[in-house]
Scaffold this active site. Structure first.
Site, PDB file in Angstrom:
ATOM      1  N   LYS A 155      47.820  23.932 -42.071  1.00  0.00           N
ATOM      2  CA  LYS A 155      47.315  22.748 -42.768  1.00  0.00           C
ATOM      3  C   LYS A 155      46.444  21.923 -41.833  1.00  0.00           C
ATOM      4  CE  LYS A 155      48.287  18.406 -43.516  1.00  0.00           C
ATOM      5  NZ  LYS A 155      46.947  17.929 -43.859  1.00  0.00           N
ATOM      6  N   GLU A 230      53.542  18.390 -30.505  1.00  0.00           N
ATOM      7  CA  GLU A 230      52.547  17.922 -29.532  1.00  0.00           C
ATOM      8  C   GLU A 230      52.104  16.558 -30.040  1.00  0.00           C
ATOM      9  OE1 GLU A 230      51.958  19.293 -26.793  1.00  0.00           O
ATOM     10  OE2 GLU A 230      52.224  21.457 -26.978  1.00  0.00           O
ATOM     11  N   CYS A 264      44.459  13.481 -27.106  1.00  0.00           N
ATOM     12  CA  CYS A 264      45.841  13.181 -26.730  1.00  0.00           C
ATOM     13  C   CYS A 264      45.990  13.093 -25.216  1.00  0.00           C
ATOM     14  CB  CYS A 264      46.770  14.231 -27.304  1.00  0.00           C
ATOM     15  SG  CYS A 264      46.263  15.901 -26.923  1.00  0.00           S
ATOM     16  N   GLU A 355      49.010   3.960 -27.534  1.00  0.00           N
ATOM     17  CA  GLU A 355      47.870   4.863 -27.603  1.00  0.00           C
ATOM     18  C   GLU A 355      46.795   4.246 -28.503  1.00  0.00           C
ATOM     19  OE1 GLU A 355      48.340   8.574 -29.866  1.00  0.00           O
ATOM     20  OE2 GLU A 355      47.482   9.591 -28.138  1.00  0.00           O
TER      21      GLU A 355
HETATM   22  P1  NAP Z   1      48.968  12.178 -37.873  1.00  0.00           P
HETATM   23  O1  NAP Z   1      48.646  11.083 -38.780  1.00  0.00           O
HETATM   24  O2  NAP Z   1      50.335  12.264 -37.315  1.00  0.00           O
HETATM   25  O3  NAP Z   1      48.593  13.530 -38.672  1.00  0.00           O
HETATM   26  C1  NAP Z   1      48.669  14.799 -38.085  1.00  0.00           C
HETATM   27  C2  NAP Z   1      48.806  15.848 -39.166  1.00  0.00           C
HETATM   28  O4  NAP Z   1      50.040  15.655 -39.853  1.00  0.00           O
HETATM   29  C3  NAP Z   1      47.716  15.770 -40.236  1.00  0.00           C
HETATM   30  O5  NAP Z   1      47.405  17.083 -40.664  1.00  0.00           O
HETATM   31  C4  NAP Z   1      48.402  14.996 -41.346  1.00  0.00           C
HETATM   32  O6  NAP Z   1      47.870  15.263 -42.629  1.00  0.00           O
HETATM   33  C5  NAP Z   1      49.805  15.534 -41.241  1.00  0.00           C
HETATM   34  N1  NAP Z   1      50.830  14.657 -41.819  1.00  0.00           N
HETATM   35  C6  NAP Z   1      50.733  13.330 -42.108  1.00  0.00           C
HETATM   36  N2  NAP Z   1      51.891  12.889 -42.654  1.00  0.00           N
HETATM   37  C7  NAP Z   1      52.722  13.960 -42.718  1.00  0.00           C
HETATM   38  C8  NAP Z   1      54.052  14.142 -43.175  1.00  0.00           C
HETATM   39  N3  NAP Z   1      54.781  13.129 -43.671  1.00  0.00           N
HETATM   40  N4  NAP Z   1      54.597  15.365 -43.089  1.00  0.00           N
HETATM   41  C9  NAP Z   1      53.913  16.408 -42.581  1.00  0.00           C
HETATM   42  N5  NAP Z   1      52.642  16.290 -42.123  1.00  0.00           N
HETATM   43  C10 NAP Z   1      52.060  15.085 -42.178  1.00  0.00           C
HETATM   44  O7  NAP Z   1      48.016  12.210 -36.618  1.00  0.00           O
HETATM   45  P2  NAP Z   1      46.446  12.007 -36.617  1.00  0.00           P
HETATM   46  O8  NAP Z   1      46.194  10.581 -36.864  1.00  0.00           O
HETATM   47  O9  NAP Z   1      45.825  13.008 -37.487  1.00  0.00           O
HETATM   48  O10 NAP Z   1      46.112  12.456 -35.108  1.00  0.00           O
HETATM   49  C11 NAP Z   1      46.196  11.595 -34.015  1.00  0.00           C
HETATM   50  C12 NAP Z   1      47.466  11.799 -33.211  1.00  0.00           C
HETATM   51  O11 NAP Z   1      47.625  13.157 -32.801  1.00  0.00           O
HETATM   52  C13 NAP Z   1      47.459  11.017 -31.918  1.00  0.00           C
HETATM   53  O12 NAP Z   1      48.670  10.352 -31.748  1.00  0.00           O
HETATM   54  C14 NAP Z   1      47.287  12.073 -30.847  1.00  0.00           C
HETATM   55  O13 NAP Z   1      47.760  11.737 -29.589  1.00  0.00           O
HETATM   56  C15 NAP Z   1      48.003  13.210 -31.431  1.00  0.00           C
HETATM   57  N6  NAP Z   1      47.566  14.468 -30.808  1.00  0.00           N
HETATM   58  C16 NAP Z   1      48.395  15.115 -29.934  1.00  0.00           C
HETATM   59  C17 NAP Z   1      47.990  16.290 -29.319  1.00  0.00           C
HETATM   60  C18 NAP Z   1      48.874  17.028 -28.354  1.00  0.00           C
HETATM   61  O14 NAP Z   1      48.601  18.195 -28.107  1.00  0.00           O
HETATM   62  N7  NAP Z   1      49.905  16.424 -27.807  1.00  0.00           N
HETATM   63  C19 NAP Z   1      46.741  16.814 -29.603  1.00  0.00           C
HETATM   64  C20 NAP Z   1      45.921  16.120 -30.481  1.00  0.00           C
HETATM   65  C21 NAP Z   1      46.352  14.959 -31.080  1.00  0.00           C
HETATM   66  P3  NAP Z   1      46.768  14.345 -43.361  1.00  0.00           P
HETATM   67  O15 NAP Z   1      46.233  13.410 -42.337  1.00  0.00           O
HETATM   68  O16 NAP Z   1      45.780  15.337 -43.833  1.00  0.00           O
HETATM   69  O17 NAP Z   1      47.466  13.658 -44.473  1.00  0.00           O
END
Ligand code: NAP
Ligand code: MG
Length: 454
Positions: A155, A230, A264, A355
């Protein structure tokens, strides 16, 4: 909920394409097809799986430019970065194409028989990825998972599905079996949650925010499902007074402003020893002013826009009341532009703890080695970090004392697909990449064969 989602070009704020939102039934259908495809895949010869992954890698190599252009359009990544990302996916596939023939178990000495272990694939693996690096992060999950004999449902984030969809097509064009690797678009609350709750998805890999990741982990726990997380970071770039200050300052913008800070691993805190603090800021200022923010289609661009209007508001909110030392530039006009900002902060400030996921870096002074280590560890996160010093003993001591999963000394590298990657503390659980990642997509089975009559 509407049945489609409009994908926006963040550099122009113009719509690109309507993307379907899968219903629960459609997610379940994809999972059912994955269950069937996985049985045949796991039963095929290791060399056949290796060959199929190499063919997939070649298809990606042949489409690096197309994938890169799609990422420029959908994510606003500078073209140079986007080409690197697309090529990286092919490299990750090639690397894990070596795994099927190397997933050796053990033979353990026992009396009265033979004892061997097998690395059994889980079955179907659900991979949920964020919008910041849509291709690369997906590949860190799907390549080793497929190599280990699993099927994958992926996804992408709704904001950035285009390259993932194209990778799904390329897999089929390369001859990967139908249903083995399916990209399912839709919202996290529907598609992502179904990966968590569906009994036939036997492992989940989640990359995203710490808040959502915690909920995903709780859901997986209720279903007794292993999960790799992650999550976020607030990584420190620690500059000691015995460092090559010119090099440290020149490289600091790239370490935090790359991908507009939506990384990240962004070194979003620069900790500088007090005796060189003023000198370091003097050197940092021209490096930040020279940081090229603009049209991601240009080869000379180092940083594009933020991903969305709402994310830009979130990033901007961090500057309320902040002590801005200096800033870089950003284009005017449509698109979710945001100039790089350098702020002076205190350890308990929001900017030093949370962050931002945007081009804002907090600079903080420290007194000595112990103080620098204490400050580096003074957040809930523990993903990446950099240590600048010419003192070898100090480099070893500090790299052992900082509680982060991925550190680099006198550089800012975080990701090499053949070395392990993953966070400590609130930055994650389990790891990705490196020599053992395919094994993380298996569970060990132990079998005893009796040879002596009972
Ligand atoms: P996010 O809001 O947590 O979303 C990540 C993914 O999870 C998206 O595909 C989102 O789908 C999905 N999602 C949202 N709610 C969900 C739920 N209740 N159940 C299952 N899946 C769900 O994060 P983001 O805003 O996209 O990305 C930013 C974050 O990612 C930052 O905190 C960053 O540090 C972290 N990150 C970490 C790494 C690492 O390797 N440690 C790498 C990159 C990013 P939709 O948005 O399509 O609804
Ligand atoms: Mg989100």
């Amino acid at each position: 909920m509407s049945a489609t989602f409009t994908v926006i070009n963040p550099a122009t704020a113009q719509p690109i394409r309507e993307i379907g939102r899968a219903s629960l039934d459609e997610v379940d259908d994809a999972i059912a097809r994955a269950v069937r495809a996985q049985r045949a895949w796991a039963g095929s010869a290791p060399v056949a799986r290796a060959d199929a992954l190499r063919a997939f890698a070649r298809a990606v190599e042949d489409h690096v430019e197309e994938l890169a252009q799609l990422e420029v359009l959908n994510s606003g990544h500078p073209i140079g970065s986007a080409r690197w990302e697309a090529a990286h996916v092919a490299q990750v596939l090639n690397f894990y194409a070596g795994a099927p023939e190397r997933l050796s178990g053990q033979q353990i000495p026992v009396a009265g028989g033979l004892d061997v272990t097998f690395h059994e694939p889980y079955g179907v693996v659900g991979i949920i990825v964020p919008w910041n690096f849509p291709m690369t992060i997906a590949s860190w999950g799907f390549a080793p998972a497929l190599a280990a004999g699993n099927a994958v449902v992926l996804k992408p984030a709704e904001l950035t599905p285009l390259t993932a969809l194209r990778l799904g097509e390329l897999a089929l064009e390369a001859g990967m079996p139908e249903g083995l690797f399916t990209v399912v678009t839709g919202s996290g609350s529907v598609v992502g949650q179904r990966f968590v709750s569906h009994p036939d998805v036997r492992k989940v890999v989640f990359t995203g925010s710490t808040g959502v990741g915690t909920d995903v982990a709780a859901g997986c726990a209720r279903n007794l499902k292993p999960v790799t997380l992650e999550l976020g970071g607030k990584s420190a770039n620690i500059v000691f007074d015995d460092a090559d200050l010119e090099l440290a300052a020149a490289s600091a913008p790239g370490a935090v402003f790359d991908n507009a800070g939506q990384d990240c691993c962004a070194r979003s805190r620069i900790l500088v020893q007090r005796s060189v603090y003023d000198r370091f800021l003097e050197l940092l200022e021209p490096a930040v002013r020279d940081w090229q923010v603009g049209d991601p289609a240009l080869e000379s661009t180092q940083m594009g826009p933020l991903i969305s209007a709402s994310h830009r508001s979130t990033v901007a909110s961090f500057l309320d009341g902040a002590d801005v030392a200096f800033r870089g530039s950003a284009p005017e006009g449509d698109g979710f532009w945001f100039a790089p900002h350098v702020v002076l902060a205190s350890p308990q400030d929001r900017l030093a703890q949370e962050e931002v996921f945007g081009p804002v870096v907090a600079v903080l002074p420290f007194d000595d080695e112990a103080d620098g280590i204490r400050l580096a560890n003074d957040t809930i996160y523990g993903l990446a970090g950099s240590i600048w010093t010419e003192n070898l003993g100090r480099a070893v001591r500090v790299s052992r004392a900082v509680k982060s999963g991925v550190l680099s000394v006198n550089s800012h590298s975080s990701v090499r697909y053949w070395t392990p990657f993953g966070g400590m503390k609130a930055s994650g659980l389990g790891g990705e990449l490196g020599p053992d990642a395919a094994e993380h997509f298996t569970e060990t089975k132990n079998v005893f064969f009796a040879t002596d009559a009972p």
